[in-house]
Each structure stands twice: as structure tokens, then as C-alpha cells.
Design a protein around this motif. Structure first.
Motif, PDB file in Angstrom:
ATOM      1  N   GLY A 591      30.048 -68.486-131.303  1.00 43.66           N
ATOM      2  CA  GLY A 591      29.591 -67.144-130.982  1.00 43.66           C
ATOM      3  C   GLY A 591      28.492 -67.094-129.943  1.00 43.66           C
ATOM      4  N   ILE A 592      27.993 -65.889-129.717  1.00 43.30           N
ATOM      5  CA  ILE A 592      26.946 -65.670-128.736  1.00 43.30           C
ATOM      6  C   ILE A 592      25.585 -65.958-129.362  1.00 43.30           C
ATOM      7  CG2 ILE A 592      26.544 -63.214-129.234  1.00 43.30           C
ATOM      8  CD1 ILE A 592      26.456 -62.793-126.150  1.00 43.30           C
ATOM      9  N   ASP A 593      24.624 -66.301-128.533  1.00 45.25           N
ATOM     10  CA  ASP A 593      23.271 -66.613-128.986  1.00 45.25           C
ATOM     11  C   ASP A 593      22.643 -65.363-129.605  1.00 45.25           C
ATOM     12  OD1 ASP A 593      20.599 -67.284-129.283  1.00 45.25           O
ATOM     13  OD2 ASP A 593      20.451 -68.326-127.355  1.00 45.25           O
ATOM     14  N   ALA A 594      22.492 -65.357-130.923  1.00 45.09           N
ATOM     15  CA  ALA A 594      21.965 -64.176-131.616  1.00 45.09           C
ATOM     16  C   ALA A 594      20.510 -63.918-131.244  1.00 45.09           C
ATOM     17  CB  ALA A 594      22.097 -64.344-133.127  1.00 45.09           C
ATOM     18  N   ASN A 595      19.740 -64.977-130.980  1.00 49.36           N
ATOM     19  CA  ASN A 595      18.343 -64.758-130.593  1.00 49.36           C
ATOM     20  C   ASN A 595      18.248 -64.083-129.226  1.00 49.36           C
ATOM     21  OD1 ASN A 595      16.891 -65.792-132.852  1.00 49.36           O
ATOM     22  ND2 ASN A 595      17.531 -67.841-132.253  1.00 49.36           N
ATOM     23  N   ALA A 596      19.184 -64.412-128.347  1.00 49.75           N
ATOM     24  CA  ALA A 596      19.211 -63.739-127.053  1.00 49.75           C
ATOM     25  C   ALA A 596      19.515 -62.251-127.237  1.00 49.75           C
ATOM     26  CB  ALA A 596      20.243 -64.385-126.138  1.00 49.75           C
ATOM     27  N   LEU A 597      20.422 -61.924-128.158  1.00 56.40           N
ATOM     28  CA  LEU A 597      20.713 -60.520-128.440  1.00 56.40           C
ATOM     29  C   LEU A 597      19.481 -59.814-128.998  1.00 56.40           C
ATOM     30  CD1 LEU A 597      24.274 -60.672-130.080  1.00 56.40           C
ATOM     31  CD2 LEU A 597      23.694 -60.101-127.718  1.00 56.40           C
ATOM     32  N   ALA A 634      26.295 -56.782-138.423  1.00 60.04           N
ATOM     33  CA  ALA A 634      26.241 -56.845-139.885  1.00 60.04           C
ATOM     34  C   ALA A 634      24.971 -57.535-140.369  1.00 60.04           C
ATOM     35  CB  ALA A 634      27.473 -57.576-140.416  1.00 60.04           C
ATOM     36  N   THR A 635      24.529 -58.578-139.670  1.00 63.91           N
ATOM     37  CA  THR A 635      23.359 -59.332-140.135  1.00 63.91           C
ATOM     38  C   THR A 635      22.037 -58.681-139.725  1.00 63.91           C
ATOM     39  OG1 THR A 635      23.438 -60.726-138.149  1.00 63.91           O
ATOM     40  CG2 THR A 635      24.608 -61.508-140.111  1.00 63.91           C
ATOM     41  N   ASP A 636      21.981 -58.110-138.520  1.00 61.88           N
ATOM     42  CA  ASP A 636      20.715 -57.592-137.997  1.00 61.88           C
ATOM     43  C   ASP A 636      20.614 -56.076-138.031  1.00 61.88           C
ATOM     44  OD1 ASP A 636      19.016 -59.761-135.863  1.00 61.88           O
ATOM     45  OD2 ASP A 636      20.724 -60.389-137.041  1.00 61.88           O
ATOM     46  N   GLY A 637      21.743 -55.402-138.213  1.00 65.60           N
ATOM     47  CA  GLY A 637      21.706 -53.950-138.225  1.00 65.60           C
ATOM     48  C   GLY A 637      21.453 -53.326-136.875  1.00 65.60           C
ATOM     49  N   ILE A 638      21.591 -54.106-135.802  1.00 66.98           N
ATOM     50  CA  ILE A 638      21.377 -53.600-134.443  1.00 66.98           C
ATOM     51  C   ILE A 638      22.730 -53.220-133.862  1.00 66.98           C
ATOM     52  CG2 ILE A 638      20.583 -54.183-132.117  1.00 66.98           C
ATOM     53  CD1 ILE A 638      18.571 -56.085-133.380  1.00 66.98           C
ATOM     54  N   THR A 639      22.865 -51.976-133.483  1.00 68.12           N
ATOM     55  CA  THR A 639      24.139 -51.479-132.956  1.00 68.12           C
ATOM     56  C   THR A 639      23.997 -51.153-131.476  1.00 68.12           C
ATOM     57  OG1 THR A 639      23.610 -49.201-133.536  1.00 68.12           O
ATOM     58  CG2 THR A 639      24.733 -50.517-135.199  1.00 68.12           C
ATOM     59  N   GLY A 640      25.128 -50.919-130.836  1.00 66.34           N
ATOM     60  CA  GLY A 640      25.125 -50.439-129.462  1.00 66.34           C
ATOM     61  C   GLY A 640      25.650 -51.406-128.435  1.00 66.34           C
ATOM     62  N   PHE A 641      25.684 -52.724-128.736  1.00 63.23           N
ATOM     63  CA  PHE A 641      26.223 -53.683-127.784  1.00 63.23           C
ATOM     64  C   PHE A 641      27.738 -53.489-127.659  1.00 63.23           C
ATOM     65  CE2 PHE A 641      22.384 -56.154-129.027  1.00 63.23           C
ATOM     66  CZ  PHE A 641      21.848 -56.355-127.753  1.00 63.23           C
ATOM     67  N   ASP A 642      28.212 -53.386-126.419  1.00 68.35           N
ATOM     68  CA  ASP A 642      29.632 -53.176-126.145  1.00 68.35           C
ATOM     69  C   ASP A 642      30.289 -54.527-125.880  1.00 68.35           C
ATOM     70  OD1 ASP A 642      32.141 -52.504-125.147  1.00 68.35           O
ATOM     71  OD2 ASP A 642      31.411 -50.804-123.993  1.00 68.35           O
ATOM     72  N   PRO A 643      31.327 -54.893-126.616  1.00 64.32           N
ATOM     73  CA  PRO A 643      31.951 -56.203-126.423  1.00 64.32           C
ATOM     74  C   PRO A 643      32.807 -56.316-125.170  1.00 64.32           C
ATOM     75  CG  PRO A 643      33.146 -54.968-128.086  1.00 64.32           C
ATOM     76  CD  PRO A 643      31.926 -54.154-127.743  1.00 64.32           C
ATOM     77  N   GLU A 644      33.030 -55.207-124.466  1.00 62.25           N
ATOM     78  CA  GLU A 644      33.840 -55.258-123.253  1.00 62.25           C
ATOM     79  C   GLU A 644      33.138 -56.092-122.184  1.00 62.25           C
ATOM     80  OE1 GLU A 644      36.846 -54.278-120.365  1.00 62.25           O
ATOM     81  OE2 GLU A 644      36.818 -54.061-122.538  1.00 62.25           O
ATOM     82  N   ILE A 645      33.846 -57.080-121.635  1.00 65.60           N
ATOM     83  CA  ILE A 645      33.283 -57.941-120.599  1.00 65.60           C
ATOM     84  C   ILE A 645      33.735 -57.436-119.235  1.00 65.60           C
ATOM     85  CG2 ILE A 645      33.115 -60.307-119.722  1.00 65.60           C
ATOM     86  CD1 ILE A 645      33.841 -61.321-122.488  1.00 65.60           C
ATOM     87  N   ALA A 646      32.819 -57.433-118.277  1.00 66.64           N
ATOM     88  CA  ALA A 646      33.151 -57.122-116.882  1.00 66.64           C
ATOM     89  C   ALA A 646      33.374 -58.433-116.142  1.00 66.64           C
ATOM     90  CB  ALA A 646      32.022 -56.334-116.228  1.00 66.64           C
ATOM     91  N   VAL A 647      34.522 -58.575-115.481  1.00 68.75           N
ATOM     92  CA  VAL A 647      34.855 -59.829-114.803  1.00 68.75           C
ATOM     93  C   VAL A 647      35.319 -59.532-113.377  1.00 68.75           C
ATOM     94  CG1 VAL A 647      35.521 -60.979-116.950  1.00 68.75           C
ATOM     95  CG2 VAL A 647      37.254 -59.795-115.605  1.00 68.75           C
TER      96      VAL A 647
END
Length: 839
Positions: A591-597, A634-647
Motif C-alpha cells: 500500500g501507500i505510505d500512511a504517514n505520508a498521507l 478506516a484506520t485514521d478516519g481521514i476522508t477526501g483522498f481521491d484514488p483516481e491517478i492522473a497519468v
């Protein structure tokens, strides 16, 4: 207690000198003669004000200021000078001690620039203006109604909730003080929430009727506070009986016979040119006072103004003698200060004027005795909360301008702005040269969560970490440069396939390209730079149009990082935006670096974050990111990040945001760290990366002599001016197209995995970029090449020859090529079947 004051003589003199180009004709005489409306009071009034007719059911007449810079183009020095002079008089009224504690509040939309100028004259006072533009994530600190306006609701949206909470004087600034209702509504609403002992009302003109004159004193006694009034001039408007009905009838009669745009225009004029001028707007200075503007912001703007004015001056057409800087609705102060600085830069050789567009509907009549001579109509282009509608630019057509510099904020730099009926096109029909300058819309940071203290460090930046310039990218990584992480490719492959290690726990030995291979890289870059520039421009335009007007670019390290840098450069080149850009680690299976998020959520609105990568293969990282963000929520309760990647390229049809779906050579895939800022791929190993650490990476300083990272970025950026028109067309087509992912790439990979007896999709790497990675980092088995594939595969063929890997041509391959990792690898195994042994 109240105090009345009037302006110094020089301000009145300036107003009289600049009031009208037609000597001896008052720009209110047309209305006065037909409706019996008149002005009485100070002699300066007719120099300061003209009259026009509103298209408004609440009030027939409109007082049109000649020194405000809204409806009437005026010298920016005159406009700014009136506001600063009023601010200095407020400072003198309050005294130094009270002035230092004051807060200035301006009214949208007309007085936003005036209020800002008053704050400048007052000194270090912070400034806030009301707004009619809601901003997601910013809490209201109050609001009020303006009863006579066509758009009545005002919002107060300070970034710092404490801005209005002090007990120092509150200075309220409007262009005119007519009934006093707006000011009373404001003070009453704010006094209930933030009571204070002193208010100062500032206006260019005090036009209260005798019946309204005593209301301010009564109100001051009611709330138990002192209210002072400072104006440039005062008087009253004489309104005969039935003026509203007569005015509406007059408006209807003239509009029935008028054609749009109202005003003179040359017969069949050639369309003027529309060009962008890139402003180096300071990244830490807001575009205005919508969320607050401090003394520090003022100092930053002052330092940057000369350079920005020089940019505009350089972009003006040769021989231009009369230039208009045109602001945008509430965005009045930034264009005013740019216009004033331009006026000082070009000197007497160029007559610089300033005005702004508006939401206010006013009748235009081409008569010297009428204040609104011409009207340009265009659709709203900033997605306003009250929906679409008409917007206006007055006294621009027929104004004799050689060039117009239209200044908008990035929120308003939308496809609607650039439509055939948009503002630049409407201007170009009447002015030979139109320059568009975009100021980045300031987006307040979300409130910091004080319950969870952040122990995360600030991003790493070049030159201490990476060869990129420090403003190009911030790395949300930890520096593992002093740790030995490299292992021979064969050992890594055996460990990975046997399950003994994860690919992210070690690094491959950096491939050092041969001279022949480097020649291929440079040739590929030369031939593909324009194609890359088009893809960069297209994907960036889609991001700005659909994802966020001021996105936070977050590249998936490391292949996404050069792309993020290029997208940031395009936003600067085309829109004058200075976008934040970071690089974070994402690891397949981890997965992605959760601390970076967490760091990103602390410093930015997650809704503005746009994840960036170079290309899609089968879409594994796309799925990985979506799953990781669900888990993080689910773990941090932080919402709003969009999983869509721009390439840049989406040959696998895995995402909606892309520059192209062609599978072509992206030269940054040809090399490893030497085209990615000398940074390794990311590392995630439990003994090196703790639960509160960023993922790691290495900075290969020792490879500086072979670094091609700047060459790659500069070669693509240099093509931006050449591809602008193509990008506009390509982005327009993409925005209107059905870009729903089909995931055909994933289906092809599954089919190839079975047909070749691999039975593991992770060993099938589709696309030019992924195939190149296989050749550089893994143990390749074979390469599948689409029949007839051309120069895009020259480097792959060279690598295959050097490593003894067969290239098999395949008809109807959905990708240009597919790299197959050895499916049964153990050290010593060679050959296509993995069974021959070399002793």
C-alpha cells in the motif's frame, strides 16, 4: 459619537481631471434629464460620480464612480491613491495605538479593492473582505445581507477565526454610503458575536438622505459603541416620485432596440489575438482578502510586484499606447496593484487604465452624458454558487485600447472562460491584443488537528536530497543513502519469486547505460519531446478542469515524479499557478505510505490531492492505491483522498485522467535514477522503516556526472509554447469524451499469463515503460512486441540483445510490447525454459 470628514483637495482635483474624456459633459446628465434624478452636495460629486440605469427591480439608478475602477476605466494611480488616502485619514483619526489594533473589512464585490487600499493606507492592519463565493472546507465567521443589491448574501470566510474576534477598532469600507442598511446589518451581526467599542465606516461618497442621516448616531447609542464616518465627499441623490417605474420603462425601451455588445465596434473587425502571460505570483501571498490578508502578505506582494509588472510590460505588443488591466469581479486588488506597478514601469509612454468585470446588470447607452457607454456580455466562468448567468465588462469596447490584460484567479480559469463566447473572445472582438494573466486562487489550509501531534519531518528537497530544484518537489521519504541496500539482480529475483523477500526490501544495482544506449535515450527524447509535452499539457488541463482549481500534485515515487514536475511546470507556464508537489511511496502488496498521507492531510485539503504516475500497465497500482486509501480511511478516519491517478499514458485503460492512451516511449522509463533526480526506487523494510517513519529511498550523489534529469525536464518544457493550441484541442476533446476505464489491459495480461504458462500476472509487465523496467531491474524471460512496432522499441531491442533475451513479434497485441519476467528463476538457470544450467 460620530465624526464627519472630507478628502484632501488633491484627491478631488485628480477626480475632476480624470472624470470624463468629454470636457464639460457630466456623465450623469443623460439620466438627470430623462428621470429628473440629480446630485446635490459637495462640488466634487460630479467629478467623482456619474449616473446610469440599473437592470434591477429594487433601485432604478446607479451611482457610477469615476475613481473606483469598477465600471469606468481609470488610472490605477488615481484609484489606489483614493483608497490609500482614506486609510491614512483613518490612521490619523484612530491614533497610532488604536490603528495598530484595527481590522479592515471590505464589501464584495465592488469595494474589495478599495478596502484593501484603505488597509494599505492604515498601516499594518489585517484585511478581510466579504465574498459571494463559498469555499469548501472553510467555516463561516458570519454573514449579512445587502438589501438593495442584485446579489444580496455576503459571507465572511477568514482562514484565521480569530481575525474578527479581537476588541480593536473594526474599519468597514464600501464604495458608497447610501441608506446605511448594509453597514448596520454588518455591525449588528458582528457585534452580537464579536462586540467591540469602536467602528469606523469608510466610503468614497456619503449619499444618505436627510431621513437616513441620523440613523448611524442612533445605532451607535443602541449598541453602546462609537461609530465614526470618513468619506471623500458627501451629498444626496434627488429622486422624484415614480422614478423606479420610469427607470424600468426607460431600460426596457432601450434594451428592446439595442444589440449586443452595446457600443461602437469597427465594421467586420479582425479578431484580436489572445495570449497568456505567465505571472510569477509569490506562492505564499493570497490573491486577495477573501480569507484574510496580513502585513506579511502585503510585504511579500510589494517585493514581487516590480518583476510581475516587468513580465506584463514585456508581453505588451510593440507600439501599444493605451492599455487596460481588467480585473475580475471580487478580484480587484491584485489587478489594481499589477496595473499600478505597470503604470510605474512603462511611464508616460503608455496610458494604463484599470477596471474590472462585474455581476451587476446595467443599461449601456452610447452618449457622453451617460456613465456606461458600452457593455460586453459573457457567461460566468467560475462555477458560481448561484449558478450560471451573465457577467459584464463596461466601457471597454470603443475605449481605444491597444491591449487588454485580463486578470482572473485560477478558480475562474475554466473551459467556460475560453469558450467562443467567453471573456477573452469577447474582448478580442474589440481589442487587437488580449493578454490573460492568472493569479492562483488561495485555498486556506484545513484546521490542524491539535489532538494528534505530528512528529513527521518536513519533506526532503534538493540539493540535499535529489538533483531537482527545491521548489520542484518535496519528497515525503526518509534518506537511506548511507545504508547498503543493493543486491545483484539474480539474487533479488530468486528471493522475490521464492517468497523469501519482498521486492521493496532491497534495491537493484543501478544499471549504468552504455554509450550506445545513452545515444538511444537522447534520440528518443528528441523525437518524443513534443508528444510528451502534449500529453503533459492535456492531463494537467483535465486535472485543473475536473479535479481541483488548485491541485496538490502527489507523485507516486519514483516514475511519477518527473511527470509531476512537468505538470507543475505546465500549470506555471499556462496558468501562472505555483502548485505544491510532493513525492510519496506506494508499494505493491503493502500500500501507500500512511504517514505520508497523514502529513498531507495535516498540511492540505485531501480533496485537492491528485495522485500522479507516469503510465498505467495492467492497473495494479491503480487498484493498490484504491484499496490502501479505503484502509487508511478506516484506520485514521481521514476522508477526501481521491484514488483516481492522473497519468501521462493509459494504454491499459485503467484511469479516467490521462494525456493519451497510446503506448509510446516515455524516455524517463529508459533509465533509473539518472532521469529521476538521482533517487532510487522506494524501500520498505521493517528494520529501517518504523511505524512512524516515512518509507525510505537513496540519493545517488555519486552519479551526478551521469545525471540526465534536468535534460529530460527541460527538453519537454521547451516544447510547451509549440504545443499550446494542440493541447487546448486535445484537452477539449478528452473532456467531452467517454473516458470510462475498460480495463482491457488487465484482461490482456491475464490472457498472456495463461497462454505462456506463467500463471502469475505479476510476472507480466505490459507497455513500453514496464517492459523497460523488466530489462533494467528484473531477470527477463522474453519480450513480446507488437508486429510492426517501430522506434519506440529501439532501446528495448538493444537491451534484449545485450542480455540475450528473445524478442517475439505478436500480431494484435494491445500494447506496443510486453515484458515477461522469468517464471521459474533460480540462480544458474538460463535459457527460455529456465532449465539450462551454467556451471
Amino acid at each position: 459619537m460620530t465624526e464627519r470628514a472630507h478628502a484632501e483637495g488633491h484627491a478631488d482635483k485628480d477626480a475632476a481631471e480624470h472624470a470624463d474624456r468629454h470636457a464639460g459633459v457630466w456623465s450623469g446628465s443623460w439620466v438627470a434629464e430623462r428621470l429628473g434624478v440629480g446630485l446635490t452636495g459637495d462640488e466634487a460629486l460630479t467629478g467623482l460620480l456619474g449616473l446610469a440605469l440599473r437592470r434591477n427591480p429594487k433601485r432604478a439608478h446607479l451611482l457610477v464612480s469615476n475613481v473606483l475602477g469598477k465600471h469606468v476605466p481609470q488610472s490605477p494611480g488615481v484609484v489606489y491613491g483614493h483608497g490609500v488616502a482614506l486609510g491614512r485619514r483613518v490612521r490619523d483619526l484612530l491614533g497610532a495605538e488604536e490603528a495598530a489594533r484595527a481590522v479592515v473589512l471590505g464589501y464584495a464585490e465592488t469595494a474589495t479593492g478599495l478596502g484593501h487600499s484603505v488597509a494599505d493606507g492604515l498601516g499594518p492592519a489585517p484585511y478581510l473582505h466579504s465574498t459571494r463565493r463559498p469555499v469548501a472546507g472553510v467555516a463561516r465567521a458570519g454573514g449579512f445581507e445587502e438589501s438593495h443589491s442584485h446579489a444580496t448574501s455576503h459571507l465572511l470566510l477568514p482562514e484565521d477565526p480569530a481575525l474578527l474576534a479581537g476588541d480593536g477598532p473594526l474599519v468597514l469600507v464600501d464604495d458608497e454610503f447610501s441608506t446605511g442598511n448594509t453597514v448596520l446589518n454588518t455591525v449588528r451581526a458582528l457585534h452580537e458575536r464579536y462586540p467591540r467599542k469602536r467602528y469606523v465606516v469608510v466610503a468614497l461618497v456619503d449619499m444618505r438622505s436627510p431621513a437616513d442621516a441620523g440613523r448611524l448616531d442612533d445605532f451607535a447609542r443602541e449598541i453602546g459603541a462609537r461609530v465614526d464616518l470618513v468619506t471623500t465627499a458627501s451629498g444626496t441623490v434627488r429622486l422624484p416620485p415614480g422614478v423606479l417605474e420610469k427607470g424600468q420603462e426607460l431600460v426596457a425601451r432601450h434594451e428592446a432596440t439595442a444589440t449586443e455588445p452595446t457600443g461602437p465596434a469597427p465594421a467586420a473587425p479582425p479578431a484580436g489575438s489572445v495570449e497568456r502571460v505567465r505571472l510569477r505570483w509569490p506562492h505564499d501571498v493570497p490573491d486577495g482578502g477573501r480569507h484574510g490578508f496580513t502585513a506579511a502578505h502585503r510585504a511579500g506582494l510589494e517585493a514581487a510586484l516590480p518583476a510581475m509588472a516587468a513580465q506584463i510590460a514585456e508581453a505588451l505588443p510593440v507600439g501599444a499606447r493605451r492599455v487596460l488591466v481588467l480585473g475580475f469581479e471580487e478580484l480587484m486588488y491584485a489587478p489594481l496593484r499589477l496595473a499600478h506597478a505597470l503604470e510605474q514601469t512603462v511611464g508616460a509612454e503608455v496610458d494604463v487604465r484599470y477596471s474590472t468585470t462585474t455581476r451587476s446588470p446595467v443599461l449601456a447607452v452610447d452618449d457622453p452624458g451617460y456613465a456606461i457607454r458600452t457593455r460586453l456580455v459573457f457567461p460566468a466562468h467560475d462555477d458560481p454558487a448561484d449558478g450560471p448567468g451573465e457577467r459584464y465588462a463596461y466601457n471597454v469596447a470603443g475605449g481605444g485600447f491597444d491591449a487588454v490584460v485580463a486578470v482572473v484567479d485560477s478558480t475562474a480559469d475554466t473551459p467556460a472562460l475560453h469558450a467562443p463566447d467567453g471573456l477573452p473572445a469577447r474582448l478580442a472582438a474589440h481589442v487587437p491584443h488580449v493578454l490573460l494573466a492568472v493569479v492562483p486562487s488561495y485555498v486556506p489550509r484545513p484546521p490542524h488537528d491539535t489532538e494528534r501531534p505530528s512528529m513527521l519531518p518536513e519533506p526532503l528537497r534538493g540539493p540535499d536530497f535529489s538533483s531537482y530544484a527545491p521548489d520542484e518537489v518535496g519528497w515525503l521519504l526518509q534518506d537511506l543513502s548511507d545504508v547498503t541496500l543493493e543486491a545483484p539482480t539474480e539474487e533479488r529475483e530468486e528471493a522475490i519469486q521464492s517468497g523469501g523477500a519482498h521486492y521493496a526490501e532491497s534495491l537493484p544495482v543501478e544499471y549504468q547505460p552504455s554509450e550506445q544506449y545513452q545515444d538511444l535515450f537522447h534520440a528518443a527524447l528528441e523525437t518524443s519531446a513534443a508528444r510528451l509535452a502534449r500529453a503533459v499539457g492535456a492531463v494537467t488541463e483535465i486535472v485543473l478542469a475536473e479535479r481541483s482549481p488548485r491541485p496538490v500534485l502527489v507523485s507516486l515515487a519514483r516514475a511519477g515524479t518527473p511527470v509531476g514536475v512537468l505538470m507543475r511546470r505546465w500549470a506555471q507556464f499556462r496558468h501562472g499557478l505555483d502548485l505544491p508537489h510532493y513525492a510519496v511511496s506506494i508499494v505493491r502488496g503493502r500500500g501507500i505510505d500512511a504517514n505520508a498521507l497523514r502529513w498531507l492531510a495535516d498540511h492540505h485539503d485531501p480533496a485537492d490531492v491528485v495522485f500522479v504516475d507516469g503510465w498505467t500497465g495492467k492497473g495494479a497500482i491503480t487498484r493498490e492505491l484504491a484499496a490502501a486509501l479505503r484502509a487508511f480511511e478506516a484506520t485514521d478516519g481521514i476522508t477526501g483522498f481521491d484514488p483516481e491517478i492522473a497519468v501521462l499514458a493509459d494504454p491499459g485503460s485503467c484511469v479516467r485522467t490521462y494525456g493519451t492512451r497510446d503506448d509510446f516511449l516515455i524516455p524517463s522509463a529508459c533509465l533509473n535514477s539518472t532521469v529521476s533526480g538521482l533517487i532510487s526506487r522506494t524501500v520498505l523494510r521493517a528494520d529501517l522503516v518504523g511505524p512512524h517513519d516515512f518509507h525510505g529511498a537513496k540519493f545517488y550523489r555519486e552519479l551526478a556526472a551521469a545525471d540526465l534529469s534536468p535534460d529530460f525536464l527541460d527538453a519537454v518544457s521547451a516544447r510547451f509554447p509549440d504545443v499550446t493550441d494542440t493541447v487546448d484541442a486535445q484537452a477539449k476533446d478528452l473532456l467531452s469524451a467517454d473516458r470510462t476505464p475498460t480495463w482491457e489491459g488487465w484482461a490482456a495480461v491475464e490472457r498472456i499469463s495463461e497462454e505462456y504458462g506463467i500463471h502469475d500476472v505479476n510476472l507480466v509487465k505490459p507497455g513500453v515503460g514496464e517492459t523497460t523496467r523488466v530489462m533494467l531491474r528484473r531477470v527477463p524471460w522474453k519480450v513480446l512486441a507488437r508486429t510492426g512496432a517501430g522506434a519506440d522499441l529501439d532501446h528495448v531491442r538493444l537491451l534484449a540483445e545485450q542480455r540475450g533475451v528473445p524478442v517475439e513479434e505478436v500480431a494484435d497485441l494491445p500494447y506496443t510490447c510486453v515484458g515477461l519476467i522469468h517464471p521459474q528463476y533460480t540462480r544458474g538457470a538460463t535459457g527460455a525454459d529456465g532449465k539450462a544450467v551454467t556451471l
